[in-house]
Design a protein around this motif. Structure first.
Motif, short mmCIF file in Angstrom:
data_model
loop_
_atom_site.label_atom_id
_atom_site.label_comp_id
_atom_site.label_asym_id
_atom_site.label_seq_id
_atom_site.Cartn_x
_atom_site.Cartn_y
_atom_site.Cartn_z
N VAL A 184 -25.66 -16.42 -71.17
CA VAL A 184 -24.71 -15.31 -71.34
C VAL A 184 -24.71 -14.44 -70.09
CG1 VAL A 184 -24.19 -13.21 -72.65
CG2 VAL A 184 -24.79 -15.32 -73.85
N LEU A 185 -25.89 -14.15 -69.54
CA LEU A 185 -25.96 -13.34 -68.32
C LEU A 185 -25.29 -14.04 -67.14
CD1 LEU A 185 -29.58 -11.91 -68.61
CD2 LEU A 185 -27.45 -10.62 -68.73
N LYS A 186 -25.47 -15.35 -67.07
CA LYS A 186 -24.83 -16.12 -66.00
C LYS A 186 -23.30 -16.07 -66.16
CE LYS A 186 -25.14 -20.74 -65.55
NZ LYS A 186 -25.78 -22.06 -65.40
N LYS A 187 -22.85 -16.22 -67.41
CA LYS A 187 -21.40 -16.17 -67.67
C LYS A 187 -20.85 -14.79 -67.31
CE LYS A 187 -19.76 -18.13 -71.42
NZ LYS A 187 -19.42 -18.37 -72.84
N LYS A 188 -21.59 -13.74 -67.66
CA LYS A 188 -21.15 -12.37 -67.35
C LYS A 188 -21.07 -12.16 -65.84
CE LYS A 188 -22.61 -7.61 -67.74
NZ LYS A 188 -23.70 -6.72 -68.06
N HIS A 243 -8.31 -7.60 -69.85
CA HIS A 243 -8.87 -8.69 -70.65
C HIS A 243 -10.28 -9.07 -70.14
CE1 HIS A 243 -5.49 -9.39 -73.24
NE2 HIS A 243 -4.65 -9.62 -72.22
N TYR A 244 -10.39 -9.10 -68.82
CA TYR A 244 -11.71 -9.38 -68.24
C TYR A 244 -12.71 -8.31 -68.67
CZ TYR A 244 -10.88 -13.37 -65.19
OH TYR A 244 -10.66 -14.64 -64.71
N ASN A 245 -12.28 -7.05 -68.63
CA ASN A 245 -13.17 -5.95 -69.03
C ASN A 245 -13.58 -6.07 -70.50
OD1 ASN A 245 -13.66 -4.51 -66.73
ND2 ASN A 245 -11.91 -3.13 -66.99
N GLN A 246 -12.62 -6.40 -71.35
CA GLN A 246 -12.94 -6.56 -72.77
C GLN A 246 -13.93 -7.70 -72.98
OE1 GLN A 246 -9.10 -7.12 -74.57
NE2 GLN A 246 -8.78 -4.91 -74.94
N TYR A 247 -13.71 -8.78 -72.29
CA TYR A 247 -14.60 -9.93 -72.43
C TYR A 247 -16.01 -9.60 -71.91
CZ TYR A 247 -16.03 -14.82 -72.71
OH TYR A 247 -16.68 -15.98 -73.02
N ILE A 248 -16.04 -8.88 -70.79
CA ILE A 248 -17.34 -8.47 -70.23
C ILE A 248 -18.04 -7.51 -71.19
CG2 ILE A 248 -18.42 -7.14 -68.37
CD1 ILE A 248 -16.38 -8.49 -66.45
N ASP A 249 -17.28 -6.61 -71.83
CA ASP A 249 -17.88 -5.71 -72.82
C ASP A 249 -18.47 -6.49 -74.00
OD1 ASP A 249 -17.26 -3.48 -71.31
OD2 ASP A 249 -15.45 -2.97 -72.46
N GLN A 250 -17.75 -7.53 -74.42
CA GLN A 250 -18.27 -8.38 -75.50
C GLN A 250 -19.56 -9.07 -75.06
OE1 GLN A 250 -15.07 -11.09 -76.38
NE2 GLN A 250 -14.06 -9.68 -77.80
N LEU A 251 -19.57 -9.51 -73.83
CA LEU A 251 -20.78 -10.16 -73.31
C LEU A 251 -21.95 -9.16 -73.22
CD1 LEU A 251 -19.38 -12.55 -70.55
CD2 LEU A 251 -20.23 -13.15 -72.82
N ASP A 252 -21.62 -7.90 -72.85
CA ASP A 252 -22.66 -6.86 -72.82
C ASP A 252 -23.27 -6.68 -74.21
OD1 ASP A 252 -22.70 -6.19 -70.13
OD2 ASP A 252 -21.14 -4.65 -70.35
N TYR A 253 -22.41 -6.62 -75.21
CA TYR A 253 -22.89 -6.48 -76.59
C TYR A 253 -23.75 -7.68 -76.98
CZ TYR A 253 -22.96 -6.06 -81.65
OH TYR A 253 -23.38 -5.99 -82.96
N GLN A 254 -23.30 -8.86 -76.59
CA GLN A 254 -24.05 -10.09 -76.88
C GLN A 254 -25.40 -10.07 -76.16
OE1 GLN A 254 -21.69 -13.53 -76.00
NE2 GLN A 254 -22.99 -14.91 -77.18
N VAL A 255 -25.42 -9.58 -74.93
CA VAL A 255 -26.67 -9.49 -74.17
C VAL A 255 -27.65 -8.55 -74.86
CG1 VAL A 255 -27.67 -8.55 -72.02
CG2 VAL A 255 -25.74 -10.12 -71.91
N GLN A 256 -27.15 -7.40 -75.31
CA GLN A 256 -28.03 -6.45 -76.01
C GLN A 256 -28.60 -7.09 -77.28
OE1 GLN A 256 -25.52 -3.05 -76.64
NE2 GLN A 256 -26.14 -2.06 -74.72
N SER A 257 -27.76 -7.76 -78.02
CA SER A 257 -28.20 -8.41 -79.25
C SER A 257 -29.25 -9.48 -78.95
CB SER A 257 -27.00 -9.02 -79.96
OG SER A 257 -27.41 -9.78 -81.07
N LEU A 258 -28.98 -10.28 -77.94
CA LEU A 258 -29.92 -11.34 -77.56
C LEU A 258 -31.24 -10.76 -77.04
CD1 LEU A 258 -27.55 -13.95 -75.91
CD2 LEU A 258 -28.92 -14.28 -77.97
N GLN A 259 -31.17 -9.65 -76.33
CA GLN A 259 -32.39 -9.03 -75.84
C GLN A 259 -33.26 -8.55 -77.00
OE1 GLN A 259 -30.79 -6.13 -73.08
NE2 GLN A 259 -31.25 -7.45 -71.31
N GLN A 260 -32.61 -7.99 -78.02
CA GLN A 260 -33.36 -7.56 -79.21
C GLN A 260 -33.98 -8.77 -79.92
OE1 GLN A 260 -30.55 -5.33 -81.51
NE2 GLN A 260 -30.76 -3.47 -80.27
#
Length: 148
Positions: free
Chosen positions: A42-46, A68-85
């Motif tokens: 996910v970090l690599k994709k971001k 659209h890129y910003n929205q997708y990056i925001d989704q990836l940020d949320y996914q990164v936070q979730s994965l870090q937890q």
């Protein structure tokens, strides 16, 4: 009669518990690695998307596309936070399993050491008994030679 460790069943049970704990630890470790790899992807994709977004900004792409890129990056940020937890939780589970494994390993080693000591004592006592029997036999032979 051969040597029989009187706590063999306890040792066997402790070994089974240790083996089970070791399997659990390996499973927790694999889970930790899976989540870590997922986070890496996910970090690599971001990172790739951010570099693409930067390039599109330089090229003067449309605002809608950049949004659209910003929205997708925001989704990836949320996914990164979730994965870090999840990764932190998996790390804690793995460390707890490792501590249990170390404890079980120590228990097994204690019983194995006890078994070794008891076997050494058994061998020593067997040697003493053998020496006594040999001495008694020598005394009997000597006495029978004097009588006869």
């Amino acid at each position: 009669m051969g040597y029989q460790f009187r706590m063999e069943q306890v040792l066997d049970y402790k070994q089974q518990v240790k083996d089970k704990t070791q399997k659990e630890y390996i499973e927790k470790q694999e889970r930790f690695e899976e989540i870590g790899y997922e986070l890496y992807e996910v970090l690599k994709k971001k990172e790739t998307l951010q570099s693409q977004q930067s390039q599109r900004m330089i090229d003067g792409d449309r605002i809608v596309t950049l949004q659209h890129y910003n929205q997708y990056i925001d989704q990836l940020d949320y996914q990164v936070q979730s994965l870090q937890q999840r990764l932190q939780h998996a790390r804690e589970n793995m460390q707890t399993a490792h501590e249990r494994l170390m404890s079980e390993t120590i228990d097994v080693k204690k019983y194995e050491k006890l078994k070794e000591r008891q076997f050494s004592r058994y061998q020593y006592n067997s040697k003493i008994d053998e020496m006594k029997a040999t001495d008694e036999l020598a005394v009997l032979r000597h006495t029978s030679n004097e009588i006869g």
